[in-house]
Design a protein around this motif. Structure first.
Motif, PDB file in Angstrom:
ATOM      1  N   PRO A   1      -5.445   0.592   1.531  1.00 51.97           N
ATOM      2  CA  PRO A   1      -6.787  -0.230   1.680  1.00 51.97           C
ATOM      3  C   PRO A   1      -7.028  -0.605   3.207  1.00 51.97           C
ATOM      4  N   ASP A   2      -8.372  -0.806   3.620  1.00 48.18           N
ATOM      5  CA  ASP A   2      -8.722  -0.958   5.027  1.00 48.18           C
ATOM      6  C   ASP A   2      -8.430  -2.468   5.186  1.00 48.18           C
ATOM      7  N   THR A   3      -7.000  -2.960   5.155  1.00 51.13           N
ATOM      8  CA  THR A   3      -6.578  -3.946   5.571  1.00 51.13           C
ATOM      9  C   THR A   3      -5.372  -4.042   6.347  1.00 51.13           C
ATOM     10  N   PRO A   4      -5.007  -5.063   7.265  1.00 52.28           N
ATOM     11  CA  PRO A   4      -3.598  -4.884   7.500  1.00 52.28           C
ATOM     12  C   PRO A   4      -2.772  -5.058   6.835  1.00 52.28           C
ATOM     13  N   ALA A   5      -1.482  -4.443   6.791  1.00 51.47           N
ATOM     14  CA  ALA A   5      -0.324  -4.407   5.767  1.00 51.47           C
ATOM     15  C   ALA A   5       0.246  -5.879   5.437  1.00 51.47           C
ATOM     16  N   PRO A   6       0.358  -6.144   4.361  1.00 53.24           N
ATOM     17  CA  PRO A   6       0.887  -7.685   4.057  1.00 53.24           C
ATOM     18  C   PRO A   6       2.365  -7.617   3.996  1.00 53.24           C
ATOM     19  N   SER A   7       2.902  -8.698   4.207  1.00 56.49           N
ATOM     20  CA  SER A   7       4.314  -8.774   4.326  1.00 56.49           C
ATOM     21  C   SER A   7       4.919  -8.959   2.632  1.00 56.49           C
ATOM     22  N   SER A   8       4.399  -9.937   2.009  1.00 53.45           N
ATOM     23  CA  SER A   8       4.697 -10.334   0.612  1.00 53.45           C
ATOM     24  C   SER A   8       5.102  -9.010  -0.444  1.00 53.45           C
ATOM     25  N   TRP A   9       6.368  -8.973  -0.834  1.00 55.21           N
ATOM     26  CA  TRP A   9       6.620  -7.609  -1.412  1.00 55.21           C
ATOM     27  C   TRP A   9       5.593  -7.060  -2.413  1.00 55.21           C
ATOM     28  N   PRO A  10       4.976  -8.010  -3.421  1.00 56.35           N
ATOM     29  CA  PRO A  10       3.989  -7.439  -4.327  1.00 56.35           C
ATOM     30  C   PRO A  10       2.960  -7.116  -3.726  1.00 56.35           C
ATOM     31  N   LEU A  11       2.208  -7.861  -2.596  1.00 54.28           N
ATOM     32  CA  LEU A  11       1.281  -7.440  -2.114  1.00 54.28           C
ATOM     33  C   LEU A  11       1.510  -5.925  -1.250  1.00 54.28           C
ATOM     34  N   GLU A  12       2.813  -5.898  -0.659  1.00 57.32           N
ATOM     35  CA  GLU A  12       2.942  -4.659   0.318  1.00 57.32           C
ATOM     36  C   GLU A  12       2.908  -3.423  -0.924  1.00 57.32           C
ATOM     37  N   GLN A  13       3.528  -3.734  -2.180  1.00 54.98           N
ATOM     38  CA  GLN A  13       3.506  -2.575  -3.310  1.00 54.98           C
ATOM     39  C   GLN A  13       2.249  -2.348  -3.475  1.00 54.98           C
ATOM     40  N   ALA A  14       1.280  -3.341  -3.747  1.00 57.40           N
ATOM     41  CA  ALA A  14      -0.088  -3.177  -4.083  1.00 57.40           C
ATOM     42  C   ALA A  14      -0.474  -2.263  -3.136  1.00 57.40           C
ATOM     43  N   PHE A  15      -0.354  -2.409  -1.871  1.00 61.43           N
ATOM     44  CA  PHE A  15      -1.007  -1.586  -0.757  1.00 61.43           C
ATOM     45  C   PHE A  15      -0.956  -0.165  -0.783  1.00 61.43           C
ATOM     46  N   VAL A  16       0.099   0.279  -1.417  1.00 60.33           N
ATOM     47  CA  VAL A  16       0.507   1.641  -1.706  1.00 60.33           C
ATOM     48  C   VAL A  16       0.008   2.446  -2.671  1.00 60.33           C
ATOM     49  N   PRO A  17      -0.450   3.494  -2.732  1.00 60.11           N
ATOM     50  CA  PRO A  17      -0.927   4.170  -4.043  1.00 60.11           C
ATOM     51  C   PRO A  17       0.359   4.705  -4.824  1.00 60.11           C
ATOM     52  N   GLN A  18       0.518   3.986  -6.225  1.00 55.49           N
ATOM     53  CA  GLN A  18       1.566   4.235  -6.834  1.00 55.49           C
ATOM     54  C   GLN A  18       1.292   5.483  -7.740  1.00 55.49           C
ATOM     55  N   ALA A  19       2.431   5.842  -8.598  1.00 57.73           N
ATOM     56  CA  ALA A  19       2.345   7.001  -9.411  1.00 57.73           C
ATOM     57  C   ALA A  19       1.324   7.031 -10.482  1.00 57.73           C
ATOM     58  N   ASP A  20       1.261   5.633 -11.208  1.00 54.72           N
ATOM     59  CA  ASP A  20       0.416   5.440 -12.268  1.00 54.72           C
ATOM     60  C   ASP A  20      -1.007   5.614 -11.571  1.00 54.72           C
ATOM     61  N   ALA A  21      -1.275   5.128 -10.634  1.00 58.67           N
ATOM     62  CA  ALA A  21      -2.627   5.415 -10.112  1.00 58.67           C
ATOM     63  C   ALA A  21      -3.080   6.941 -10.018  1.00 58.67           C
ATOM     64  N   ILE A  22      -1.959   7.745  -9.328  1.00 57.64           N
ATOM     65  CA  ILE A  22      -2.000   9.178  -9.349  1.00 57.64           C
ATOM     66  C   ILE A  22      -2.344   9.910 -10.539  1.00 57.64           C
ATOM     67  N   VAL A  23      -1.599   9.384 -11.679  1.00 55.02           N
ATOM     68  CA  VAL A  23      -1.906  10.173 -12.898  1.00 55.02           C
ATOM     69  C   VAL A  23      -3.109   9.932 -13.597  1.00 55.02           C
ATOM     70  N   ALA A  24      -3.526   8.525 -13.258  1.00 56.71           N
ATOM     71  CA  ALA A  24      -5.118   8.125 -13.807  1.00 56.71           C
ATOM     72  C   ALA A  24      -5.752   9.012 -13.107  1.00 56.71           C
ATOM     73  N   ALA A  25      -5.982   9.114 -11.847  1.00 57.80           N
ATOM     74  CA  ALA A  25      -6.877   9.840 -11.071  1.00 57.80           C
ATOM     75  C   ALA A  25      -7.060  11.349 -11.304  1.00 57.80           C
ATOM     76  N   ALA A  26      -5.708  11.895 -11.521  1.00 60.42           N
ATOM     77  CA  ALA A  26      -5.613  13.361 -12.266  1.00 60.42           C
ATOM     78  C   ALA A  26      -6.041  13.697 -13.656  1.00 60.42           C
ATOM     79  N   ARG A  27      -5.807  12.652 -14.384  1.00 57.67           N
ATOM     80  CA  ARG A  27      -6.430  12.716 -15.832  1.00 57.67           C
ATOM     81  C   ARG A  27      -7.898  12.803 -15.559  1.00 57.67           C
TER      82      ARG A  27
END
Lengths: 321, 323
Positions: B288-314
């Protein structure tokens, strides 16, 4: 021109300064006509270029800035190729891709000219480092900058690294009292950049920057010291930018009395009068030098005007090696 | 083939190139402290600590490169490049052109970025697109141990300034690396999975998420092709276009933010040159167009994950083909 570790004759220093003056006056004329954009002159500062550059050897390297015509000409650059560059012609030193502000001439050892204030300071340590790592190379690096660049953070980073790594750099600060449109007294707590350099542990001197012989003597002494010790040194030439930041500039912001006082110490007049007083120069000799310089500049302007512009295919060349 | 960590291959690449070419040297904050084996083999003159001053580190590399050396500089975290922008952008990227070709700048700038260490936005900011947008530079960002080694060796041998971005989440990942001399040319993408239905284009850590997504999609009867760009400049346009012409659908995935990012360039490239092959709109999955957060769950949410890629491809595969 000859480069030598021997002291150049005072007449050679005088002629170099007159050549620089004539070149820049020609550019001022061209700029007034609108076809030499970005011209920044060094009128009034010629003694630094003549004195320091003539104290270097052909093995040495020079890094300079947007006010570089004097350094290039003192090094023996062809004024025709310089004016061609200013006019964006194919025959210029940089094929017309530099313009007036960042002319490099590697064949003369004038490398990596940058118009970013302090740019030359960031690049000089690397050039000097390469020389220390090349066996048998005793060349030093002369880096020219102004009091404005001394207010950039990279000035301090550069001097600090040069001291810590023992890099053979002669830092030459042409303190011309002007930082673009701001007087030096508004930006620095003291009058001399030397104090900052000394605080970084460099051998640091100031010299009358309008006295070409004094500048040459100081530069030769410091260059010899750098060659002997491998350590950097700092020379501040105290001078004055008698024209504006760039052309045209009506200098409405300049104190007329201050300007007049410095113009009364014009470096060319200063040396010419001294030489005349002790019988080393007479009117005939002076006229002879003036005519030689005039002819060189006339020829240079004609060459530049007659030169072709680059082919538009040049837009895409020299991006990558 | 030997299995080595990414950090291990970086050390190997540097040592091999320093051994091969005496003009290669390395400096930066902590370089000599951390790379003692290099100091031992090559000496203190070629492996140097520096003051913590990114501007002069980069500027010194530029001056040295123009004077016959091949410096590698470690500027640590990518956001620190902000202090070195003049030297990299105005000097390394422009002075060859501005001098009419009088100088060349064979240098490598190393910088880390990306989610994984919860270090926050002043250590984690994927700025690679800034340099893609600047003339005269090359930009690489590998995803595998073998590519880290092969691309770094090629970058050191390149006569141009190369920004070598290291996704910090990958440093301790291992991979097979050829034991023999291994070079990966700059400007060439790798096809990690061949597929027919959709192309997943990515670089750095999200390549691994694309591979995981392709595995999932395969189980669902969707054949995804995965392209690892590896080099962002030069960009392997031919590889992207050839794949999209085969699959008709493309999802571009990266951790850097969307606006004017590499994904925008890929999407525009496809629209300009393979529009007739598209069966669905180009999709971008980015940070996203935000500074990268430090908190682990927020930092992971920052990065496009495999499930989102699967959903987009489908979604793309399910989309009605253009008339």
């Amino acid at each position: 021109m000859q480069h030598s570790e021997q002291a150049p004759s005072p007449l050679a220093l005088l002629e170099t300064m007159m050549l620089i003056r004539a070149y820049e006056e020609a550019l001022v004329g061209i700029a007034a006509g609108g076809s030499a954009p970005g011209t920044c002159t060094s009128v009034g500062q010629e003694a630094a270029a003549a004195g320091v550059v003539r104290a270097l050897t052909p093995r040495d390297r020079i890094l300079t800035n947007h006010r570089s015509a004097g350094h290039l000409l003192a090094r023996g650059a062809d004024p025709g190729r310089m004016i061609a560059e200013v006019l964006g012609k194919r025959t210029g030193y940089c094929k017309g891709k530099s313009g007036s502000l960042h002319i490099s001439a590697a064949e003369l050892g004038v490398v990596l000219t940058s118009t970013i204030v302090g740019g030359e300071l960031s690049l000089a340590p690397g050039v000097a480092l390469a020389r220390t790592m090349t066996p048998g190379d005793d060349g030093i690096v002369a880096a020219f900058f102004g009091d404005g660049a001394a207010c950039e953070g990279v000035f301090h980073e550069s001097l600090n690294l040069a001291v810590v790594w023992k890099l053979p750099i002669l830092y030459v600060c042409e303190n011309n009292e002007w930082q673009a449109f701001v007087h030096r007294r508004e930006t620095m707590p003291m009058a001399h950049v030397r104090d900052w350099a000394a605080a970084h542990g460099l051998v640091a001197e100031t010299v009358d920057g309008n006295d070409a012989e004094a500048v040459h003597a100081a530069a030769a002494r410091l260059a010899a010291r750098i060659r002997a010790t491998g350590e950097p040194a700092f020379l501040e030439t105290l001078t004055y930018r008698t024209r504006g930041h760039y052309e045209p500039d009506d200098q409405f912001y300049v104190d007329p009395a201050e300007l007049a006082a410095w113009q009364a110490r014009d470096p060319i007049e200063l040396l010419a009068n001294r030489l005349r007083a002790d019988g080393r120069l007479d009117d005939a000799r002076l006229a002879q030098i003036r005519a030689r310089v005039r002819a060189l500049i006339d020829e240079a302007v004609a060459f530049a005007n007659a030169s072709p512009y680059p082919d538009t295919a040049e837009l895409f060349t020299d991006v990558y090696a | 083939m030997p299995v080595i960590t990414v950090n291990g291959t970086i050390s190997q690449a540097i040592a091999e190139e320093m051994r091969r070419d005496p003009s290669v040297l390395m400096f930066g904050e902590g370089v000599a402290t951390k790379r003692r084996e290099l100091v031992a083999e090559f000496g203190a003159a070629r492996v140097r600590n520096t003051p913590l001053a990114e501007g002069i580190i980069a500027g010194t590399a530029v001056g040295a490169a123009a004077s016959g050396l091949r410096p590698i500089v470690d500027l640590l975290f990518a956001p620190f490049l902000c202090f070195a922008m003049d030297e990299i952008v105005n000097s390394a990227g422009k002075l060859r052109y501005m001098s009419g070709g009088q100088f060349k700048f064979p240098l490598v700038v190393l910088a880390m970025s990306g989610a994984g260490w919860t270090v926050g936005a002043q250590h984690n900011h994927n700025v690679e697109a800034w340099f893609v947008h600047s003339p005269g530079l090359k930009v690489v960002m590998p995803s595998s141990a073998a590519d880290f080694k092969g691309l770094l060796k090629a970058a050191i041998r390149d006569d141009n300034p190369v920004l070598f971005f290291m996704d910090l989440a990958l440093g301790y990942q291992s991979g097979e690396v050829p034991a023999a001399e291994h070079l990966v040319p700059l400007g060439r993408a790798a096809t990690l999975r061949a597929g027919r239905d959709v192309t997943l284009v990515s670089y750095a850590k999200t390549v691994h998420y694309c591979v995981a997504a392709a595995d999932t999609l395969a189980g669902q009867g969707i054949s995804a092709e995965v392209i690892d760009l590896r080099s962002l400049k030069p960009l392997d346009e031919a590889a992207i276009l050839a794949s999209v012409r085969r699959t008709g659908r493309v999802v571009v995935v990266h951790e850097a933010s969307r606006l004017c990012g590499v994904g925008a360039e890929v999407a525009a490239l496809v629209a300009e040159h393979a529009f007739d092959a598209l069966q669905a709109p180009v999709r971008r999955l980015t940070g996203p167009d935000t500074p990268a957060p430090s908190s682990w769950p927020l930092e992971q949410a920052f990065v496009p994950q495999a499930d989102a890629i699967v959903a987009a491809a489908r979604e793309l595969v399910g989309a009605r083909a253009y008339a």
